[in-house]
Design a protein around this motif. Structure first.
Motif, PDB file in Angstrom:
ATOM      1  N   TYR A 188      -8.278  10.873  -3.336  1.00 46.88           N
ATOM      2  CA  TYR A 188      -7.034  10.405  -3.954  1.00 46.88           C
ATOM      3  C   TYR A 188      -7.375   9.368  -5.012  1.00 46.88           C
ATOM      4  CZ  TYR A 188      -2.490   8.205  -4.650  1.00 46.88           C
ATOM      5  OH  TYR A 188      -1.341   7.694  -5.209  1.00 46.88           O
ATOM      6  N   LEU A 189      -7.030   9.650  -6.255  1.00 50.30           N
ATOM      7  CA  LEU A 189      -7.241   8.720  -7.352  1.00 50.30           C
ATOM      8  C   LEU A 189      -5.987   7.879  -7.508  1.00 50.30           C
ATOM      9  CD1 LEU A 189      -9.048  10.992  -9.982  1.00 50.30           C
ATOM     10  CD2 LEU A 189     -10.069   9.283  -8.471  1.00 50.30           C
ATOM     11  N   GLU A 190      -6.113   6.601  -7.244  1.00 46.07           N
ATOM     12  CA  GLU A 190      -4.965   5.723  -7.334  1.00 46.07           C
ATOM     13  C   GLU A 190      -4.573   5.466  -8.778  1.00 46.07           C
ATOM     14  OE1 GLU A 190      -5.295   2.140  -5.135  1.00 46.07           O
ATOM     15  OE2 GLU A 190      -6.094   3.095  -3.327  1.00 46.07           O
ATOM     16  N   SER A 191      -3.336   5.037  -8.945  1.00 44.88           N
ATOM     17  CA  SER A 191      -2.859   4.635 -10.260  1.00 44.88           C
ATOM     18  C   SER A 191      -3.650   3.425 -10.742  1.00 44.88           C
ATOM     19  CB  SER A 191      -1.365   4.299 -10.193  1.00 44.88           C
ATOM     20  OG  SER A 191      -0.948   3.646 -11.365  1.00 44.88           O
ATOM     21  N   ALA A 192      -3.709   3.252 -12.062  1.00 47.00           N
ATOM     22  CA  ALA A 192      -4.415   2.101 -12.622  1.00 47.00           C
ATOM     23  C   ALA A 192      -3.712   0.796 -12.285  1.00 47.00           C
ATOM     24  CB  ALA A 192      -4.527   2.257 -14.141  1.00 47.00           C
ATOM     25  N   ALA A 193      -2.431   0.890 -11.959  1.00 43.99           N
ATOM     26  CA  ALA A 193      -1.671  -0.308 -11.602  1.00 43.99           C
ATOM     27  C   ALA A 193      -2.093  -0.823 -10.232  1.00 43.99           C
ATOM     28  CB  ALA A 193      -0.181   0.003 -11.613  1.00 43.99           C
ATOM     29  N   GLU A 194      -1.939  -2.116 -10.032  1.00 37.86           N
ATOM     30  CA  GLU A 194      -2.261  -2.729  -8.752  1.00 37.86           C
ATOM     31  C   GLU A 194      -1.287  -2.229  -7.684  1.00 37.86           C
ATOM     32  OE1 GLU A 194      -4.528  -5.228  -6.257  1.00 37.86           O
ATOM     33  OE2 GLU A 194      -4.843  -4.635  -8.356  1.00 37.86           O
ATOM     34  N   PRO A 195      -1.804  -1.795  -6.511  1.00 37.58           N
ATOM     35  CA  PRO A 195      -0.903  -1.314  -5.460  1.00 37.58           C
ATOM     36  C   PRO A 195       0.111  -2.375  -5.045  1.00 37.58           C
ATOM     37  CG  PRO A 195      -3.177  -0.742  -4.967  1.00 37.58           C
ATOM     38  CD  PRO A 195      -3.220  -1.689  -6.135  1.00 37.58           C
ATOM     39  N   THR A 196       1.327  -1.958  -4.835  1.00 37.90           N
ATOM     40  CA  THR A 196       2.372  -2.862  -4.371  1.00 37.90           C
ATOM     41  C   THR A 196       2.222  -3.164  -2.886  1.00 37.90           C
ATOM     42  OG1 THR A 196       3.859  -1.932  -6.041  1.00 37.90           O
ATOM     43  CG2 THR A 196       4.879  -3.181  -4.244  1.00 37.90           C
ATOM     44  N   PHE A 197       1.754  -2.168  -2.143  1.00 34.62           N
ATOM     45  CA  PHE A 197       1.542  -2.351  -0.707  1.00 34.62           C
ATOM     46  C   PHE A 197       0.482  -1.358  -0.253  1.00 34.62           C
ATOM     47  CE2 PHE A 197       2.298  -2.222   3.838  1.00 34.62           C
ATOM     48  CZ  PHE A 197       2.638  -3.542   4.136  1.00 34.62           C
ATOM     49  N   ARG A 198      -0.349  -1.807   0.680  1.00 34.76           N
ATOM     50  CA  ARG A 198      -1.408  -0.942   1.194  1.00 34.76           C
ATOM     51  C   ARG A 198      -1.570  -1.127   2.695  1.00 34.76           C
ATOM     52  NH1 ARG A 198      -5.913   1.264  -1.167  1.00 34.76           N
ATOM     53  NH2 ARG A 198      -5.753  -0.062  -3.014  1.00 34.76           N
ATOM     54  N   VAL A 199      -1.799  -0.014   3.383  1.00 37.86           N
ATOM     55  CA  VAL A 199      -2.189  -0.018   4.787  1.00 37.86           C
ATOM     56  C   VAL A 199      -3.542   0.672   4.867  1.00 37.86           C
ATOM     57  CG1 VAL A 199      -1.687   0.843   7.103  1.00 37.86           C
ATOM     58  CG2 VAL A 199       0.174   0.036   5.660  1.00 37.86           C
ATOM     59  N   GLY A 200      -4.509   0.045   5.505  1.00 39.87           N
ATOM     60  CA  GLY A 200      -5.838   0.627   5.590  1.00 39.87           C
ATOM     61  C   GLY A 200      -6.760   0.095   4.514  1.00 39.87           C
ATOM     62  N   ALA A 201      -8.005   0.495   4.588  1.00 36.47           N
ATOM     63  CA  ALA A 201      -9.016   0.016   3.658  1.00 36.47           C
ATOM     64  C   ALA A 201      -8.859   0.660   2.281  1.00 36.47           C
ATOM     65  CB  ALA A 201     -10.409   0.314   4.208  1.00 36.47           C
ATOM     66  N   ALA A 202      -9.316  -0.072   1.258  1.00 34.48           N
ATOM     67  CA  ALA A 202      -9.337   0.468  -0.101  1.00 34.48           C
ATOM     68  C   ALA A 202     -10.666   1.182  -0.311  1.00 34.48           C
ATOM     69  CB  ALA A 202      -9.161  -0.660  -1.113  1.00 34.48           C
ATOM     70  N   LEU A 203     -10.620   2.491  -0.506  1.00 35.71           N
ATOM     71  CA  LEU A 203     -11.826   3.286  -0.696  1.00 35.71           C
ATOM     72  C   LEU A 203     -11.810   3.892  -2.097  1.00 35.71           C
ATOM     73  CD1 LEU A 203     -11.878   5.218   2.713  1.00 35.71           C
ATOM     74  CD2 LEU A 203     -13.043   3.087   2.142  1.00 35.71           C
ATOM     75  N   PRO A 204     -12.876   3.725  -2.879  1.00 30.47           N
ATOM     76  CA  PRO A 204     -12.919   4.286  -4.241  1.00 30.47           C
ATOM     77  C   PRO A 204     -12.711   5.796  -4.240  1.00 30.47           C
ATOM     78  CG  PRO A 204     -14.743   2.764  -3.873  1.00 30.47           C
ATOM     79  CD  PRO A 204     -14.111   2.996  -2.542  1.00 30.47           C
ATOM     80  N   GLY A 205     -11.678   6.238  -4.929  1.00 31.54           N
ATOM     81  CA  GLY A 205     -11.415   7.667  -5.052  1.00 31.54           C
ATOM     82  C   GLY A 205     -10.949   8.349  -3.792  1.00 31.54           C
ATOM     83  N   GLN A 206     -10.615   7.565  -2.759  1.00 31.89           N
ATOM     84  CA  GLN A 206     -10.197   8.157  -1.497  1.00 31.89           C
ATOM     85  C   GLN A 206      -9.054   7.362  -0.880  1.00 31.89           C
ATOM     86  OE1 GLN A 206     -13.994   8.162   0.702  1.00 31.89           O
ATOM     87  NE2 GLN A 206     -13.957  10.396   0.585  1.00 31.89           N
ATOM     88  N   LEU A 207      -8.338   8.038   0.002  1.00 30.70           N
ATOM     89  CA  LEU A 207      -7.297   7.402   0.798  1.00 30.70           C
ATOM     90  C   LEU A 207      -7.810   7.331   2.225  1.00 30.70           C
ATOM     91  CD1 LEU A 207      -4.422   6.243   0.766  1.00 30.70           C
ATOM     92  CD2 LEU A 207      -3.562   8.544   1.242  1.00 30.70           C
ATOM     93  N   ALA A 208      -7.861   6.124   2.770  1.00 29.20           N
ATOM     94  CA  ALA A 208      -8.470   5.896   4.084  1.00 29.20           C
ATOM     95  C   ALA A 208      -7.723   6.628   5.194  1.00 29.20           C
ATOM     96  CB  ALA A 208      -8.484   4.392   4.383  1.00 29.20           C
ATOM     97  N   PRO A 209      -8.415   6.920   6.298  1.00 30.15           N
ATOM     98  CA  PRO A 209      -7.735   7.510   7.456  1.00 30.15           C
ATOM     99  C   PRO A 209      -6.582   6.619   7.899  1.00 30.15           C
ATOM    100  CG  PRO A 209     -10.117   7.560   7.750  1.00 30.15           C
ATOM    101  CD  PRO A 209      -9.861   6.722   6.540  1.00 30.15           C
ATOM    102  N   TRP A 210      -5.452   7.225   8.155  1.00 32.73           N
ATOM    103  CA  TRP A 210      -4.238   6.506   8.548  1.00 32.73           C
ATOM    104  C   TRP A 210      -3.936   5.379   7.549  1.00 32.73           C
ATOM    105  CZ3 TRP A 210      -1.382   8.963  11.954  1.00 32.73           C
ATOM    106  CH2 TRP A 210      -2.026   9.905  12.766  1.00 32.73           C
ATOM    107  N   GLY A 211      -4.139   5.718   6.291  1.00 32.64           N
ATOM    108  CA  GLY A 211      -3.875   4.767   5.223  1.00 32.64           C
ATOM    109  C   GLY A 211      -2.645   5.137   4.417  1.00 32.64           C
TER     110      GLY A 211
END
Length: 219
Positions: A188-211
């Motif tokens: 998962y490639l995140e938007s260039a904008a800073e996330p408004t809210f996150r659950v789970g670890a920030a992984l480059p180019g990926q969405l964490a398990p249960w994230g």
């Protein structure tokens, strides 16, 4: 409109109709429950929280009533008969563990213990819900009035993982919400904008398990 729907993770029927009245707090992994809670409160639907859910009350919520005989006995035996169909309640010893719906003690055991709110882990769960509700109030609610039908699109990221994007023609704001309800990271490639809210670890180019990642990009 999206605000014409009510969503929940649990309610009085789902909890009260269990044999022991267990809440999700007693049944689900905390990390998984955090992800599901974030999705509930950051969706455009109207969220419903069951009493004490916001601070992960450990008290059960058993089915209880205040009937007179013969209805009281019929309800008691009907509930026993309902659960006797399950392997876990094939014996009298197991059925004896079912709370009597008409006993005052059954109702009393289901009352919230407000003295536990400030103690771990309840205080942490309450803070988590408050932060989610703050994000919802400040970021999402102002946008919901302008959201019409078919405002969003989605794509499947993998088994149990999905990303949703919604845009508002009036202001050009884009809302992106990605959730991974699996035990494996997905691309998962995140938007260039800073996330408004996150659950789970920030992984480059990926969405964490249960994230889960929510990003709101203004025009």
């Amino acid at each position: 409109p999206t605000t014409g729907f009510v969503a929940c993770l649990q309610n009085h029927d789902q909890v009260g109709n269990r044999a022991m009245g267990e809440r999700l707090t007693s049944l689900a992994d905390p990390g998984k429950l955090r992800a599901a809670t974030a999705l509930l409160l950051l969706s455009p639907f109207i969220p419903m929280l069951f009493m004490g859910q916001e601070w992960a009350s450990a008290r059960p919520f058993d089915f209880f009533c205040d009937f007179q005989e013969p209805l009281a006995g019929q309800v008691r035996e009907g509930r026993r008969g309902e659960f006797k169909r399950f392997k876990a309640f094939q014996t009298e010893a197991a059925l004896a563990k079912l709370a009597d719906p008409n006993a005052a003690s059954t109702r009393d055991a289901s009352v919230l213990d407000w003295g536990a709110v400030g103690a771990p882990p309840h205080a942490e769960w309450l803070a988590f819900h408050r932060e989610l509700l703050r994000v919802r109030r400040e970021v999402m609610v102002p946008l919901l009035g302008g959201m019409g039908g078919h405002a969003g699109s989605y794509r499947v990221l993998g088994p149990g993982a999905v990303a949703v994007a919604a845009s508002w023609a009036s202001g050009g704001t884009t809302l992106r919400l990605a959730a991974n309800f699996s035990g494996t990271a997905v691309e998962y490639l995140e938007s260039a904008a800073e996330p408004t809210f996150r659950v789970g670890a920030a992984l480059p180019g990926q969405l964490a398990p249960w994230g889960l990642v929510l990003t709101v990009t203004p025009a």
